[in-house]
Structure formats: C-alpha cells, structure tokens
Design a protein around this motif. Structure first.
Motif, mmCIF file in Angstrom:
data_model
loop_
_atom_site.group_PDB
_atom_site.id
_atom_site.type_symbol
_atom_site.label_atom_id
_atom_site.label_comp_id
_atom_site.label_asym_id
_atom_site.label_seq_id
_atom_site.Cartn_x
_atom_site.Cartn_y
_atom_site.Cartn_z
ATOM 1 N N GLY A 1 14.169 2.483 -5.562
ATOM 2 C CA GLY A 1 12.830 2.084 -5.107
ATOM 3 C C GLY A 1 11.782 2.614 -6.073
ATOM 4 N N SER A 2 10.709 1.840 -6.279
ATOM 5 C CA SER A 2 9.671 2.319 -7.198
ATOM 6 C C SER A 2 8.914 3.486 -6.574
ATOM 7 C CB SER A 2 8.729 1.183 -7.605
ATOM 8 O OG SER A 2 8.027 0.681 -6.504
ATOM 9 N N LYS A 3 8.917 3.582 -5.244
ATOM 10 C CA LYS A 3 8.243 4.702 -4.576
ATOM 11 C C LYS A 3 8.872 6.036 -5.022
ATOM 12 C CE LYS A 3 6.969 4.747 0.075
ATOM 13 N NZ LYS A 3 7.254 4.792 1.521
ATOM 14 N N MET B 1 7.911 6.828 -8.527
ATOM 15 C CA MET B 1 6.530 7.333 -8.610
ATOM 16 C C MET B 1 6.470 8.807 -8.218
ATOM 17 S SD MET B 1 4.428 4.192 -7.053
ATOM 18 C CE MET B 1 4.691 2.586 -7.740
ATOM 19 N N TRP C 1 -2.789 1.968 -2.221
ATOM 20 C CA TRP C 1 -1.545 2.024 -1.432
ATOM 21 C C TRP C 1 -1.367 3.395 -0.788
ATOM 22 C CZ3 TRP C 1 3.682 3.699 -3.404
ATOM 23 C CH2 TRP C 1 4.690 3.413 -2.468
ATOM 24 N N TYR D 1 0.561 6.905 -2.669
ATOM 25 C CA TYR D 1 0.248 7.651 -3.905
ATOM 26 C C TYR D 1 -0.306 9.049 -3.579
ATOM 27 C CZ TYR D 1 -0.162 2.875 -5.970
ATOM 28 O OH TYR D 1 0.022 1.579 -6.367
ATOM 29 N N ASN E 1 -3.078 -0.805 -9.451
ATOM 30 C CA ASN E 1 -2.170 -1.720 -8.751
ATOM 31 C C ASN E 1 -2.872 -3.068 -8.606
ATOM 32 O OD1 ASN E 1 -1.550 -2.129 -5.258
ATOM 33 N ND2 ASN E 1 -0.168 -2.746 -6.882
ATOM 34 N N ASN F 1 -2.406 -3.924 -3.130
ATOM 35 C CA ASN F 1 -2.144 -3.591 -1.741
ATOM 36 C C ASN F 1 -3.198 -2.534 -1.424
ATOM 37 O OD1 ASN F 1 -1.197 -2.708 0.682
ATOM 38 N ND2 ASN F 1 0.788 -1.990 -0.050
ATOM 39 N N ASP G 1 1.132 -0.458 -11.520
ATOM 40 C CA ASP G 1 1.996 -0.830 -10.395
ATOM 41 C C ASP G 1 1.864 -2.331 -10.159
ATOM 42 O OD1 ASP G 1 3.300 -1.219 -8.029
ATOM 43 O OD2 ASP G 1 2.323 0.415 -6.943
ATOM 44 N N ILE H 1 4.100 -4.381 -8.626
ATOM 45 C CA ILE H 1 5.167 -4.793 -7.710
ATOM 46 C C ILE H 1 4.897 -6.162 -7.082
ATOM 47 C CG2 ILE H 1 4.279 -3.517 -5.685
ATOM 48 C CD1 ILE H 1 7.623 -2.770 -5.845
ATOM 49 N N TYR H 2 3.610 -6.586 -7.043
ATOM 50 C CA TYR H 2 3.281 -7.915 -6.502
ATOM 51 C C TYR H 2 3.003 -8.940 -7.601
ATOM 52 C CZ TYR H 2 2.958 -5.215 -2.258
ATOM 53 O OH TYR H 2 3.267 -4.379 -1.214
ATOM 54 N N SER I 1 11.589 -5.278 -4.308
ATOM 55 C CA SER I 1 11.220 -5.232 -2.887
ATOM 56 C C SER I 1 10.354 -6.384 -2.429
ATOM 57 C CB SER I 1 10.493 -3.928 -2.579
ATOM 58 O OG SER I 1 11.334 -2.854 -2.844
ATOM 59 N N LYS I 2 9.417 -6.827 -3.247
ATOM 60 C CA LYS I 2 8.434 -7.777 -2.743
ATOM 61 C C LYS I 2 8.757 -9.213 -3.146
ATOM 62 C CE LYS I 2 6.496 -4.067 -1.232
ATOM 63 N NZ LYS I 2 6.413 -3.683 0.168
ATOM 64 N N ARG J 1 16.424 -1.126 -1.882
ATOM 65 C CA ARG J 1 15.947 0.049 -2.604
ATOM 66 C C ARG J 1 16.301 0.014 -4.097
ATOM 67 N NH1 ARG J 1 12.430 0.343 -1.248
ATOM 68 N NH2 ARG J 1 11.877 2.465 -1.773
ATOM 69 N N TYR K 1 -1.325 -9.682 1.534
ATOM 70 C CA TYR K 1 -2.281 -8.840 2.256
ATOM 71 C C TYR K 1 -3.700 -9.380 2.134
ATOM 72 C CZ TYR K 1 1.481 -5.500 1.375
ATOM 73 O OH TYR K 1 2.692 -4.891 1.284
HETATM 74 C C1 LIG Z 1 1.580 -1.127 -4.050
HETATM 75 C C2 LIG Z 1 2.977 -0.705 -3.804
HETATM 76 N N1 LIG Z 1 3.611 0.023 -4.726
HETATM 77 C C3 LIG Z 1 4.869 0.453 -4.550
HETATM 78 C C4 LIG Z 1 5.560 0.159 -3.394
HETATM 79 C C5 LIG Z 1 6.966 0.709 -3.241
HETATM 80 O O1 LIG Z 1 7.928 -0.257 -3.260
HETATM 81 P P1 LIG Z 1 9.475 0.082 -3.396
HETATM 82 O O2 LIG Z 1 9.667 1.540 -3.260
HETATM 83 O O3 LIG Z 1 10.120 -0.677 -2.295
HETATM 84 O O4 LIG Z 1 9.878 -0.397 -4.785
HETATM 85 C C6 LIG Z 1 4.957 -0.603 -2.399
HETATM 86 C C7 LIG Z 1 5.659 -0.881 -1.140
HETATM 87 O O5 LIG Z 1 5.110 -1.171 -0.113
HETATM 88 C C8 LIG Z 1 3.630 -1.049 -2.608
HETATM 89 O O6 LIG Z 1 2.983 -1.790 -1.697
#
Ligand SMILES: Cc1ncc(COP(=O)(O)O)c(C=O)c1O
Length: 432
Positions: free
Chosen positions: A106-108, A111, A129, A132, A178, A182, A210, A212-213, A240-241, A249, A332
C-alpha cells in the motif's frame, strides 16, 4: 489469587500515539455498518473505496499465481519493478529504471516509511488526505499546514509555496502534493504544476507527488509534476483506486536518481518491518501495469461513470445553494455549506463534525467532516465519496451506451440510485 502484578500492566503509551484515534475514514465506516446492522438505511459516502471490481484480466493473473509462496526482494519483484518503470515511461514520457522503483504493501505504508526515514518536517495543504498528518505525529515530526481556498480549487498556489520556502529557510522538509485531490476531486493544470516545480527546484524541496487518482482523471488528461521537477520528485501510486484493489494492498514509489539513498534507506527499514509485499499480488500487479486494450477500456468506462455522477451531484448541490468545485478526477467532492451556517447554528450545529454526525443520525447519509482533512473545525465543509453503488453493474451497462451520448439522469438513477437519493436527502435536510 490474581497472578498478574498490576504495575506491569500500567499504561505506557508512546506519547506520540496518545490521543491518536482510529483513522477517520475507518471510524465512519464502522459507525455506518453499526447503524445498518440496527436496520437503519445508511448511505455510505464516508469511506473512499473504489466502487468498481478489479479488472478480470488482473483477477485471472492473481488466480494463476496463488501458488507463489516465496518471500520476494524487499524492493519488489523484478518483473513488477520493470512493468512499473515501463508504465512510468509510457505515461509520463520520463525515463525510469526498474531500480528506481519501490513496491510496498500500500502507498500509505510507503508514505509512513518515507516520513520515518527522511529526517525533515512535513509540509501539507489543508485540506489534505486524512493520514499524512497522523503519520507525522506518530513519528514525531512537526507539521506545517499551508492554507488553500475554494477560489484556488483547494490547491497550493505558487505564491504560497514561495512563502513557505522562506519559513525556516534551509531546514529539510518533505512537501506532499496530491492531485486529483482527496477530498475535493479537483486537480492542477500544467501551468500551475510548472510554476510549482520551478519554485520547488530553486529551493531544493523534496516533493512527494501523490498521484493515486491520476489514472482516474475524468478525461484521462492527468499531468504529473514529475515532468517538470524530475530531480526532486518521488512519484506515488498504486492499485487501490484505478484498479479497484484497495484490499490487495499494493503501492508503488518511483524515485529520482538523486534520491537513491532515500530509497535504499527505506528498503533497509522495510527489511525490518514488512519484509516484502505479498507475492501473488505482485505477480498480478504486473498484468495491471502492463495495461493493454481491455484495461484501457475498463478505465475509460470507469471514468465515464464517475465523471457523469460527480458532475450530476455537484450540479444538484449547487442548485440547492451549496458552494462546490466540480471534480476533475477520482470520486470525491468537497462541498462548502457555509451559506447555511446561520440555519445550522439555530440547530446547535457549529462544527463540521457535529454537522456530519447529525446528518448521519437524521438522514442516514454518511460523509466526513472537513476538520478531518485539516480544515478549521467551524468551517462547514465535508467530503463526499460518491461510491455507494454497484460498480460492476454500472460498468457492464455503460458498454451499450455510445460514447458520444452523455450518461443522463436515467442511467444514474438506475445504476447509482443510492448516491442520488443521498444527495436529495442531504439537500432537503439543509433546507429543513
Ligand atoms: C490521497 C491518498 N493517498 C494515498 C492513499 C493510500 O492508498 P493505498 O495505501 O491503498 O495505496 C489514499 C487512500 O485512500 C488516498 O486517498
């Protein structure tokens, strides 16, 4: 007799963790489920999970690789690093080497490792988000929030970045941007990214982009700041998205060559923490990053649905008197209910948190308060994740509607009915 000695069980919590609550998105999801179990009709616009299934081709690749059982290298499966590097070149026209790629659960998580490994403070926008800032707090870093505004589509302006670079000049810091964003779905155009890149470059800022979207930009027109500041930008993405695979993950970082030391240090920490990302998932992810006609078609259909739905509900809210920026990507929107501030005050609602709680209790509509994204508690903003619909049926149905035809209200009512109902309920409730 009780064999346990009380003093051994006393609470000895790391002070950085004290006061930390479960992530806001997870908490709202739990509360929504609880209310649903009690028989209440709940519209789940809280958790930001893709409504779409994982593309068939990627699921098949996972099935074929279920037997993969070995620990893999901490930086990632070589073939996947190659696929990500190629994807990067194809998408952004930027040379990336497989050795620049770091795969994580997962990128979370990546990070978190980044914030732990890089010794500098965190600079993030408000709103941003939900995770962070808590990550920085857990690690013990200072956080510098920079304000954004409705007028600027909730994004950082070059003037603001210039100002930030002069605060405690010379101190190491990590800036996270980002886009599409989000919580608002808004994004930055090429000129804005170029201007920000020039300032970041001049001030030697380490930037985490970031994106991810990015692949679910509604018009497929996502641009990356990596193009304009390749030396100092770490790209962040994952499955993920855009691939509907949040629960799988898998996240990816792509590093610029001058930051190889950071990649290596993060990988060293990875060996002592997650060891390696799930092997079958990594094999399946190769198929996702290779793309091809079927996956591109899946993406086009997904974008078409979320674009039509995002625009439709934004218009409905606008007509109801809510301030709103139309989304450009992701799923969103971040409406601003300040025109109703006095009306809400009369109902003893003076924070976005109370606003969301009362809305959930009264109407069953779950959304997240703006304060969870770093906004002032009394600002009446909230994030709506417009994902409470069956993405699989919607994706199937959209196949038969010619691409030159808009997805009208009939389609949205049939396939995304819950979201439309939720927006109606919300609009009625604020006027009540
Ligand atoms: C802006 C943003 N960054 C990172 C993530 C983390 O995504 P993941 O850990 O699933 O890669 C999310 C997930 O909601 C997100 O909205």
């Amino acid at each position: 007799m009780n064999k346990h000695k009380g003093h051994l069980l006393d609470v000895h919590l790391n002070p950085n963790i004290s006061g930390l609550k479960p992530s806001a998105t997870v908490a709202i999801n739990d509360l929504s489920n609880e209310l649903r179990q009690k028989g209440k009709e709940v519209y789940k616009l809280g958790l930001g999970q893709s409504p779409f299934p994982v593309p068939e081709q990627v699921v098949e690749a996972l099935q074929k690789n279920a037997f993969q059982k070995d620990y893999l290298p901490v930086k990632g499966l070589r073939e996947l690093q190659e696929a990500v590097a190629e994807h990067h070149c194809r998408t952004f026209g930027i040379e990336a080497n497989p050795d620049d790629v770091l795969i994580g659960p997962g990128s979370k998580e990546l990070m978190f490792l980044l914030q732990l490994t890089y010794f500098g403070n965190l600079v993030i926008p408000s709103p941003s988000w939900v995770s962070y800032a808590p990550q920085a707090k857990i690690i013990g870093r200072d956080i510098l929030f920079f304000p954004t505004s409705f007028e600027n589509d909730w994004h950082l302006t070059p003037e603001e970045l210039e100002k930030l670079c002069h605060i405690k000049k010379g101190e190491p810091r990590l800036l996270i941007l980002n886009y599409p964003l989000n919580p608002s779905g808004t994004t930055m155009d090429r000129d804005r990214l170029k201007d920000l890149a020039e300032i970041a470059d001049r001030n030697h800022v380490v930037l985490l982009s970031d994106e991810i979207y990015g692949k679910i930009h509604h018009d497929g027109q996502h641009e990356s700041i990596v193009n304009f500041y390749p030396e100092g930008t770490i790209f962040s993405g994952g499955l993920s998205k855009w691939c509907g695979a949040g629960g799988w993950r898998l996240g990816v970082f792509v590093f610029p060559r001058p930051l190889r030391w950071l990649l290596d240090a993060m990988a060293a920490v990875g060996t002592e923490t997650f060891t390696s990302t799930s092997a079958p998932i990594q094999y399946a992810a190769i198929r996702a990053f290779q793309e091809g006609p079927e996956i591109n078609d899946y993406l086009k259909r997904s974008r078409r649905i979320i674009k039509a739905l995002g625009n439709h509900i934004s218009k409905k809210l606008e007509e109801a008197g809510v301030r709103i920026r139309y989304p450009h990507g992701g799923f969103y929107i971040f409406p601003d209910f300040s025109p109703f501030k006095e009306k809400l005050k009369a109902k003893k609602i003076n924070t976005s948190e109370k606003f969301c709680r009362r809305l959930l209790e009264d109407t069953g509509v779950a959304m997240l308060p703006g304060s969870n994204f770093g906004r002032h508690p009394e600002e009446m903003t909230a994030r709506i994740a417009y994902v409470d619909f069956d993405g699989k049926s919607a994706l199937e149905a959209v196949r038969s509607i010619s691409t030159d035809q808009p997805l009208g209200e009939h389609f949205l009512k049939t396939y995304c009915g819950n979201v439309l109902k939720a927006i109606n309920r919300l609009s009625e409730w604020i006027h009540d």
